[in-house]
Design a protein around this motif. Sequence first.
Motif, PDB file in Angstrom:
ATOM      1  N   ASP A 168       0.831  -1.202   0.000  1.00 19.00           N
ATOM      2  CA  ASP A 168       0.000   0.000   0.000  1.00 19.00           C
ATOM      3  C   ASP A 168       0.869   1.256   0.000  1.00 19.00           C
ATOM      4  O   ASP A 168       0.555   2.244  -0.665  1.00 19.00           O
ATOM      5  N   LEU A 169       1.955   1.212   0.769  1.00 14.81           N
ATOM      6  CA  LEU A 169       2.845   2.367   0.854  1.00 14.81           C
ATOM      7  C   LEU A 169       3.472   2.672  -0.506  1.00 14.81           C
ATOM      8  O   LEU A 169       3.553   3.834  -0.915  1.00 14.81           O
ATOM      9  N   ALA A 170       3.886   1.636  -1.207  1.00 17.65           N
ATOM     10  CA  ALA A 170       4.468   1.831  -2.536  1.00 17.65           C
ATOM     11  C   ALA A 170       3.446   2.430  -3.498  1.00 17.65           C
ATOM     12  O   ALA A 170       3.762   3.332  -4.294  1.00 17.65           O
ATOM     13  N   ALA A 171       2.203   1.962  -3.440  1.00 15.81           N
ATOM     14  CA  ALA A 171       1.152   2.504  -4.302  1.00 15.81           C
ATOM     15  C   ALA A 171       0.858   3.958  -3.947  1.00 15.81           C
ATOM     16  O   ALA A 171       0.608   4.793  -4.829  1.00 15.81           O
ATOM     17  N   ALA A 172       0.896   4.275  -2.657  1.00 17.60           N
ATOM     18  CA  ALA A 172       0.632   5.642  -2.212  1.00 17.60           C
ATOM     19  C   ALA A 172       1.709   6.602  -2.697  1.00 17.60           C
ATOM     20  O   ALA A 172       1.426   7.754  -3.042  1.00 17.60           O
ATOM     21  N   GLU A 173       2.958   6.145  -2.733  1.00 22.85           N
ATOM     22  CA  GLU A 173       4.059   6.979  -3.229  1.00 22.85           C
ATOM     23  C   GLU A 173       3.757   7.470  -4.638  1.00 22.85           C
ATOM     24  O   GLU A 173       3.970   8.645  -4.969  1.00 22.85           O
ATOM     25  N   THR A 174       3.246   6.585  -5.472  1.00 20.05           N
ATOM     26  CA  THR A 174       2.907   6.953  -6.851  1.00 20.05           C
ATOM     27  C   THR A 174       1.713   7.895  -6.891  1.00 20.05           C
ATOM     28  O   THR A 174       1.710   8.883  -7.627  1.00 20.05           O
ATOM     29  N   LEU A 175       0.706   7.611  -6.076  1.00 20.34           N
ATOM     30  CA  LEU A 175      -0.521   8.409  -6.093  1.00 20.34           C
ATOM     31  C   LEU A 175      -0.259   9.861  -5.710  1.00 20.34           C
ATOM     32  O   LEU A 175      -0.711  10.787  -6.403  1.00 20.34           O
ATOM     33  N   VAL A 176       0.455  10.099  -4.623  1.00 20.78           N
ATOM     34  CA  VAL A 176       0.591  11.465  -4.116  1.00 20.78           C
ATOM     35  C   VAL A 176       1.504  12.338  -4.977  1.00 20.78           C
ATOM     36  O   VAL A 176       1.472  13.566  -4.852  1.00 20.78           O
ATOM     37  N   GLU A 177       2.292  11.727  -5.844  1.00 21.33           N
ATOM     38  CA  GLU A 177       3.141  12.528  -6.724  1.00 21.33           C
ATOM     39  C   GLU A 177       2.300  13.490  -7.555  1.00 21.33           C
ATOM     40  O   GLU A 177       2.721  14.612  -7.843  1.00 21.33           O
ATOM     41  N   GLY A 178       1.109  13.056  -7.920  1.00 25.39           N
ATOM     42  CA  GLY A 178       0.233  13.913  -8.718  1.00 25.39           C
ATOM     43  C   GLY A 178      -0.372  15.062  -7.942  1.00 25.39           C
ATOM     44  O   GLY A 178      -0.927  15.998  -8.534  1.00 25.39           O
ATOM     45  N   TRP A 179      -0.292  15.027  -6.611  1.00 32.33           N
ATOM     46  CA  TRP A 179      -0.880  16.083  -5.787  1.00 32.33           C
ATOM     47  C   TRP A 179       0.091  17.230  -5.546  1.00 32.33           C
ATOM     48  O   TRP A 179      -0.289  18.274  -5.024  1.00 32.33           O
ATOM     49  N   ARG A 180       1.348  17.037  -5.892  1.00 28.77           N
ATOM     50  CA  ARG A 180       2.359  18.062  -5.600  1.00 28.77           C
ATOM     51  C   ARG A 180       2.097  19.370  -6.338  1.00 28.77           C
ATOM     52  O   ARG A 180       2.548  20.425  -5.904  1.00 28.77           O
TER      53      ARG A 180
END
Length: 255
Positions: free
Chosen positions: A229-241
């Motif tokens: 889940d943590l690895a998937a979250a790393e990818t997801l939040v990149e778009g929020w920057r």
Amino acid sequence: MKVIILSAGQGRRLLPLTAEVPKCAVPVSGRTMLEWQLREISRCPVSEVVVVTGFGAPAVEALVARTRGLKVRTLHNPFYALSDNLGTCWVARSEMDEPFVLINGDTLFEAAVLNRLLTAPAPAPITLAVDAKSTYDADDMKIVSHADRLLKVGKQLDPGEVNGESIGMMSFTDAGALLFRKTVERLMVRPDGLKRWYLSAIDELARERHVGVSSIHGLEWCEIDDHADLAAAETLVEGWRQAPERGFVVRGGAA
């Protein structure tokens, strides 16, 4: 609107990252989970945030102390090692004296998710933010709903009935706050009270037709339980920057 974040847990499935700090203080692409939550909350019409701490409380308090642009304070659950999150809600019940939003400390979400929940018509005194997908696994907090009403919520529901999942975020009107407080207090008196999830209280209230659902389908969120889940979250939040900060700052931490 007040937001209460339940961040008392250690998050043992993320060991060794959580050996000395709680799950909410684990970094996700340059910010801790809590910092991501506070950043997105700062972009919503929220007046105050209360973070309920437990394991590794000093690490959480340090993050909160560095926060600017949002009113945030902590409340400690000294019994975190003995209780599940129903007990954490019991500790925080004095904060539930007005309309509020309850958020799990391991749920990351873009601001649009909370904004949709806050602006959608409230179908009942309590409203769960929910999503839907093609299949659900054992970790998903599954729901059964009809129209805008929640019928059941839990991890062990009949797969043939399930038509969505709770994302770990819900809103309460004045009446909903009172109903929830009373139910939490009643359940905590039971022999198994310390081992219960707070969603068992929501499930009881749903069966009494006090709980509605609001879909956030199409918006971005994730729950972090383990390393995958943590690895998937790393990818997801990149778009929020790219989203504007709107004055939110964590001094000495990520911008």
